[in-house]
Each structure stands twice: as C-alpha cells, then as structure tokens.
Scaffold this motif. Structure first.
Motif, PDB file in Angstrom:
ATOM      1  N   ALA A   2     -14.368 -46.454 -36.728  1.00  0.00           N
ATOM      2  CA  ALA A   2     -13.915 -45.268 -36.014  1.00  0.00           C
ATOM      3  C   ALA A   2     -12.398 -45.167 -36.052  1.00  0.00           C
ATOM      4  CB  ALA A   2     -14.393 -45.314 -34.564  1.00  0.00           C
ATOM      5  N   LYS A   3     -11.920 -43.948 -36.150  1.00  0.00           N
ATOM      6  CA  LYS A   3     -10.484 -43.725 -36.155  1.00  0.00           C
ATOM      7  C   LYS A   3      -9.936 -43.832 -34.734  1.00  0.00           C
ATOM      8  CE  LYS A   3     -10.092 -40.746 -40.198  1.00  0.00           C
ATOM      9  NZ  LYS A   3      -9.507 -39.495 -40.702  1.00  0.00           N
ATOM     10  N   THR A   4      -8.683 -44.234 -34.634  1.00  0.00           N
ATOM     11  CA  THR A   4      -7.972 -44.253 -33.356  1.00  0.00           C
ATOM     12  C   THR A   4      -7.651 -42.816 -32.989  1.00  0.00           C
ATOM     13  OG1 THR A   4      -7.032 -46.420 -33.846  1.00  0.00           O
ATOM     14  CG2 THR A   4      -5.917 -45.099 -32.169  1.00  0.00           C
ATOM     15  N   ARG A   5      -8.048 -42.424 -31.782  1.00  0.00           N
ATOM     16  CA  ARG A   5      -7.779 -41.054 -31.333  1.00  0.00           C
ATOM     17  C   ARG A   5      -6.415 -41.007 -30.649  1.00  0.00           C
ATOM     18  NH1 ARG A   5     -11.268 -37.091 -30.736  1.00  0.00           N
ATOM     19  NH2 ARG A   5     -10.698 -36.686 -28.587  1.00  0.00           N
ATOM     20  N   VAL A   6      -5.619 -40.024 -31.072  1.00  0.00           N
ATOM     21  CA  VAL A   6      -4.248 -39.879 -30.592  1.00  0.00           C
ATOM     22  C   VAL A   6      -4.037 -38.453 -30.104  1.00  0.00           C
ATOM     23  CG1 VAL A   6      -1.808 -39.954 -31.251  1.00  0.00           C
ATOM     24  CG2 VAL A   6      -3.402 -41.637 -32.200  1.00  0.00           C
ATOM     25  N   ALA A   7      -3.318 -38.328 -28.993  1.00  0.00           N
ATOM     26  CA  ALA A   7      -2.875 -37.013 -28.510  1.00  0.00           C
ATOM     27  C   ALA A   7      -1.370 -37.081 -28.310  1.00  0.00           C
ATOM     28  CB  ALA A   7      -3.569 -36.652 -27.203  1.00  0.00           C
ATOM     29  N   THR A   8      -0.664 -36.034 -28.722  1.00  0.00           N
ATOM     30  CA  THR A   8       0.775 -35.967 -28.495  1.00  0.00           C
ATOM     31  C   THR A   8       1.103 -34.670 -27.764  1.00  0.00           C
ATOM     32  OG1 THR A   8       1.444 -34.804 -30.534  1.00  0.00           O
ATOM     33  CG2 THR A   8       1.153 -37.190 -30.682  1.00  0.00           C
ATOM     34  N   VAL A   9       2.172 -34.741 -26.959  1.00  0.00           N
ATOM     35  CA  VAL A   9       2.661 -33.539 -26.280  1.00  0.00           C
ATOM     36  C   VAL A   9       4.174 -33.463 -26.452  1.00  0.00           C
ATOM     37  CG1 VAL A   9       0.781 -33.407 -24.595  1.00  0.00           C
ATOM     38  CG2 VAL A   9       2.845 -34.684 -24.007  1.00  0.00           C
ATOM     39  N   SER A  40      -2.156 -32.043 -30.292  1.00  0.00           N
ATOM     40  CA  SER A  40      -0.809 -32.237 -30.820  1.00  0.00           C
ATOM     41  C   SER A  40      -0.189 -30.879 -31.108  1.00  0.00           C
ATOM     42  CB  SER A  40      -0.883 -33.051 -32.117  1.00  0.00           C
ATOM     43  OG  SER A  40       0.356 -33.047 -32.767  1.00  0.00           O
ATOM     44  N   PRO A  41       1.141 -30.756 -30.969  1.00  0.00           N
ATOM     45  CA  PRO A  41       1.773 -29.516 -31.395  1.00  0.00           C
ATOM     46  C   PRO A  41       1.672 -29.331 -32.909  1.00  0.00           C
ATOM     47  CG  PRO A  41       3.409 -31.055 -30.519  1.00  0.00           C
ATOM     48  CD  PRO A  41       2.076 -31.678 -30.339  1.00  0.00           C
ATOM     49  N   ILE A  42       1.430 -30.403 -33.632  1.00  0.00           N
ATOM     50  CA  ILE A  42       1.284 -30.315 -35.084  1.00  0.00           C
ATOM     51  C   ILE A  42      -0.047 -29.656 -35.440  1.00  0.00           C
ATOM     52  CG2 ILE A  42       1.092 -31.679 -37.212  1.00  0.00           C
ATOM     53  CD1 ILE A  42       3.007 -33.719 -35.789  1.00  0.00           C
ATOM     54  N   THR A  43      -1.102 -29.947 -34.656  1.00  0.00           N
ATOM     55  CA  THR A  43      -2.420 -29.373 -34.920  1.00  0.00           C
ATOM     56  C   THR A  43      -2.690 -28.127 -34.093  1.00  0.00           C
ATOM     57  OG1 THR A  43      -3.458 -30.713 -33.196  1.00  0.00           O
ATOM     58  CG2 THR A  43      -3.406 -31.633 -35.432  1.00  0.00           C
ATOM     59  N   ILE A  45      -3.955 -28.070 -31.183  1.00  0.00           N
ATOM     60  CA  ILE A  45      -5.088 -28.259 -30.273  1.00  0.00           C
ATOM     61  C   ILE A  45      -4.512 -28.402 -28.870  1.00  0.00           C
ATOM     62  CG2 ILE A  45      -6.984 -29.792 -29.614  1.00  0.00           C
ATOM     63  CD1 ILE A  45      -7.122 -30.582 -32.642  1.00  0.00           C
ATOM     64  N   LYS A  46      -4.988 -27.628 -27.925  1.00  0.00           N
ATOM     65  CA  LYS A  46      -4.378 -27.588 -26.603  1.00  0.00           C
ATOM     66  C   LYS A  46      -5.180 -28.294 -25.506  1.00  0.00           C
ATOM     67  CE  LYS A  46      -1.640 -23.447 -27.460  1.00  0.00           C
ATOM     68  NZ  LYS A  46      -1.345 -23.834 -28.789  1.00  0.00           N
ATOM     69  N   GLU A  47      -6.452 -28.576 -25.753  1.00  0.00           N
ATOM     70  CA  GLU A  47      -7.275 -29.212 -24.725  1.00  0.00           C
ATOM     71  C   GLU A  47      -7.116 -30.732 -24.796  1.00  0.00           C
ATOM     72  OE1 GLU A  47      -8.754 -27.037 -27.047  1.00  0.00           O
ATOM     73  OE2 GLU A  47      -8.343 -25.379 -25.688  1.00  0.00           O
ATOM     74  N   PHE A  48      -7.266 -31.373 -23.637  1.00  0.00           N
ATOM     75  CA  PHE A  48      -7.246 -32.829 -23.584  1.00  0.00           C
ATOM     76  C   PHE A  48      -8.663 -33.357 -23.638  1.00  0.00           C
ATOM     77  CE2 PHE A  48      -3.052 -32.291 -21.575  1.00  0.00           C
ATOM     78  CZ  PHE A  48      -2.339 -33.230 -22.295  1.00  0.00           C
ATOM     79  N   SER A  49      -8.820 -34.485 -24.298  1.00  0.00           N
ATOM     80  CA  SER A  49     -10.059 -35.245 -24.282  1.00  0.00           C
ATOM     81  C   SER A  49      -9.641 -36.712 -24.277  1.00  0.00           C
ATOM     82  CB  SER A  49     -10.919 -34.910 -25.512  1.00  0.00           C
ATOM     83  OG  SER A  49     -10.207 -35.200 -26.694  1.00  0.00           O
ATOM     84  N   PRO A  50     -10.546 -37.616 -23.944  1.00  0.00           N
ATOM     85  CA  PRO A  50     -10.158 -39.032 -23.928  1.00  0.00           C
ATOM     86  C   PRO A  50      -9.667 -39.497 -25.303  1.00  0.00           C
ATOM     87  CG  PRO A  50     -12.217 -38.709 -22.760  1.00  0.00           C
ATOM     88  CD  PRO A  50     -11.901 -37.405 -23.442  1.00  0.00           C
ATOM     89  N   VAL A  51      -8.558 -40.241 -25.281  1.00  0.00           N
ATOM     90  CA  VAL A  51      -7.957 -40.764 -26.508  1.00  0.00           C
ATOM     91  C   VAL A  51      -7.545 -42.212 -26.300  1.00  0.00           C
ATOM     92  CG1 VAL A  51      -7.131 -38.509 -27.328  1.00  0.00           C
ATOM     93  CG2 VAL A  51      -5.641 -39.922 -25.896  1.00  0.00           C
ATOM     94  N   ASP A  52      -7.281 -42.875 -27.395  1.00  0.00           N
ATOM     95  CA  ASP A  52      -6.792 -44.250 -27.334  1.00  0.00           C
ATOM     96  C   ASP A  52      -5.298 -44.283 -27.015  1.00  0.00           C
ATOM     97  OD1 ASP A  52      -9.307 -45.542 -28.251  1.00  0.00           O
ATOM     98  OD2 ASP A  52      -8.897 -44.355 -30.047  1.00  0.00           O
ATOM     99  N   LEU A  72      -2.436 -36.095 -19.588  1.00  0.00           N
ATOM    100  CA  LEU A  72      -2.429 -36.976 -20.756  1.00  0.00           C
ATOM    101  C   LEU A  72      -2.614 -38.426 -20.325  1.00  0.00           C
ATOM    102  CD1 LEU A  72      -2.089 -37.493 -23.789  1.00  0.00           C
ATOM    103  CD2 LEU A  72       0.394 -37.536 -23.403  1.00  0.00           C
ATOM    104  N   ARG A  73      -1.873 -38.863 -19.318  1.00  0.00           N
ATOM    105  CA  ARG A  73      -1.988 -40.248 -18.841  1.00  0.00           C
ATOM    106  C   ARG A  73      -3.419 -40.544 -18.393  1.00  0.00           C
ATOM    107  NH1 ARG A  73      -0.098 -45.306 -19.303  1.00  0.00           N
ATOM    108  NH2 ARG A  73      -2.269 -45.415 -19.850  1.00  0.00           N
ATOM    109  N   HIS A  74      -4.033 -39.593 -17.719  1.00  0.00           N
ATOM    110  CA  HIS A  74      -5.407 -39.758 -17.245  1.00  0.00           C
ATOM    111  C   HIS A  74      -6.380 -39.917 -18.414  1.00  0.00           C
ATOM    112  CE1 HIS A  74      -8.957 -39.275 -14.747  1.00  0.00           C
ATOM    113  NE2 HIS A  74      -9.371 -38.356 -15.592  1.00  0.00           N
ATOM    114  N   ASN A  75      -6.070 -39.312 -19.548  1.00  0.00           N
ATOM    115  CA  ASN A  75      -6.983 -39.286 -20.690  1.00  0.00           C
ATOM    116  C   ASN A  75      -6.660 -40.293 -21.784  1.00  0.00           C
ATOM    117  OD1 ASN A  75      -9.143 -37.079 -20.628  1.00  0.00           O
ATOM    118  ND2 ASN A  75      -7.347 -36.080 -19.744  1.00  0.00           N
ATOM    119  N   CYS A  76      -5.660 -41.172 -21.578  1.00  0.00           N
ATOM    120  CA  CYS A  76      -5.329 -42.125 -22.636  1.00  0.00           C
ATOM    121  C   CYS A  76      -5.324 -43.554 -22.118  1.00  0.00           C
ATOM    122  CB  CYS A  76      -3.997 -41.784 -23.295  1.00  0.00           C
ATOM    123  SG  CYS A  76      -2.545 -42.033 -22.286  1.00  0.00           S
TER     124      CYS A  76
END
Length: 178
Positions: A2-9, A40-43, A45-52, A72-76
């Motif tokens: 599985a890939k590592t899930r990442v979110a950036t803001v 990510s602002p690159i993608t 995508i604006k919704e949060f989901s659980p990430v690594d 973000l903190r709650h979801n990572c």
C-alpha cells in the motif's frame, strides 16, 4: 504494498515550499510510486480523509486556516511543518507588531491607491486572528523542515526518512543555504 497516504495544505504563505517540493526533480517519480496524495494544492483535492502524513506550509493567520490545520492534525498520524512560516510564523507574522484593526484600515482604507476604501466583510472571508501563529501553537507538530523556502534536498531527505519509518531530523548540511 500500500502507498503512504499524504495530505498537504498551504496556509498563510507564498507557495514556495510546495515549489521546493516540486524541485526534487526526478526523485518525484520515485516518490509517486510510494505516495498517494489524498489532499493537496497540487491535486486540488479539498476534502480530508485519514492519511499517514500531513504536511503544512504556511502560518496560521485566520480562523479558516486554524480549522484546516486542526482537521489535518486530526486526520494524520504524523504532521510535518515545511518552511519558516509553518515552523516559526515567518514573514506572515510580521503583522504581529501591529493591531489587526490597524492593519485592515491601512490596507483597505488608507493606502495610497485606495479611493473610498472600506474594510471588506463577507461571510465568505475568514476573519483574521489577532496574531499570526506558527503551526505548533495550534496543533502538535512531529517534525520540521525549516527554510524560506526549504531546500528541495531537505524536503526530499525528510520525505525519504518518513517513508523509511523514521521521524526526520535534518542533518546540519541540509540546514544551510547554498
């Protein structure tokens, strides 16, 4: 595997940190095989989901940004701060030397280019906080990549450390500018 899930803001900042991330050049191809960007602002995508891993660029300057970083903190599992704005408040925190109302009045009413100005108000414009804050004054930060912007090599190193299961501590040679 599985890939590592990442979110950036990107909060109160200039986007220089995300530009440095893009400057890791061909290493981004290797990273793309290991990482899935959930937000990510690159993608765009604006919704949060659980990430690594959650990554924050920018200081916290308004109520919306404060909520974004809390969500973000709650979801990572691990939160990384990129750049001097996220780590220390950076350029955005220069407004902390002045009263919030004084800044708004100067910018929108008294500036030389303003004619009949007024401070904008709308339910769609998030209210400024009294003071700009680095991210760790709002939520727990697990690791830092300082710089304005951080060097691409520093971001690459930190991401590789995280992917190897280690919390990155930047070596001395990555803590300076060339």
């Amino acid at each position: 595997m599985a890939k590592t899930r990442v979110a950036t803001v990107w909060l109160d900042a200039c986007a220089g940190c995300h530009m440095s991330f893009l400057d890791i050049d061909e290493a981004i191809i290797e990273l793309a095989n290991l990482v899935e960007f959930a937000r990510s602002p690159i993608t765009d995508i604006k919704e949060f989901s659980p990430v690594d891993v959650g990554i924050v660029e920018g200081a916290v300057g308004n109520e919306e940004e404060e909520e974004v970083v809390k969500e973000l903190r709650h979801n990572c599992k691990i939160l990384m701060a990129w750049g001097d704005c996220a780590c220390f408040g950076g350029i955005a925190s220069m407004r902390n030397f002045f009263d919030k109302e004084e800044i708004l009045r100067r910018c929108y009413v008294e500036s030389e280019s303003t004619g009949k100005g007024k401070v904008p108000w709308s339910k769609d414009i998030p209210p400024l906080l009294d003071k700009v804050k680095p991210v760790n004054q709002v939520v727990k930060v697990d690791c830092y990549v300082p710089g304005c912007p951080p060097r691409a090599k520093a971001i690459d190193y930190a991401l590789k450390e995280l992917l190897a299961g280690r919390i990155p501590v930047l070596p001395r040679d990555l803590m300076r500018f060339d």
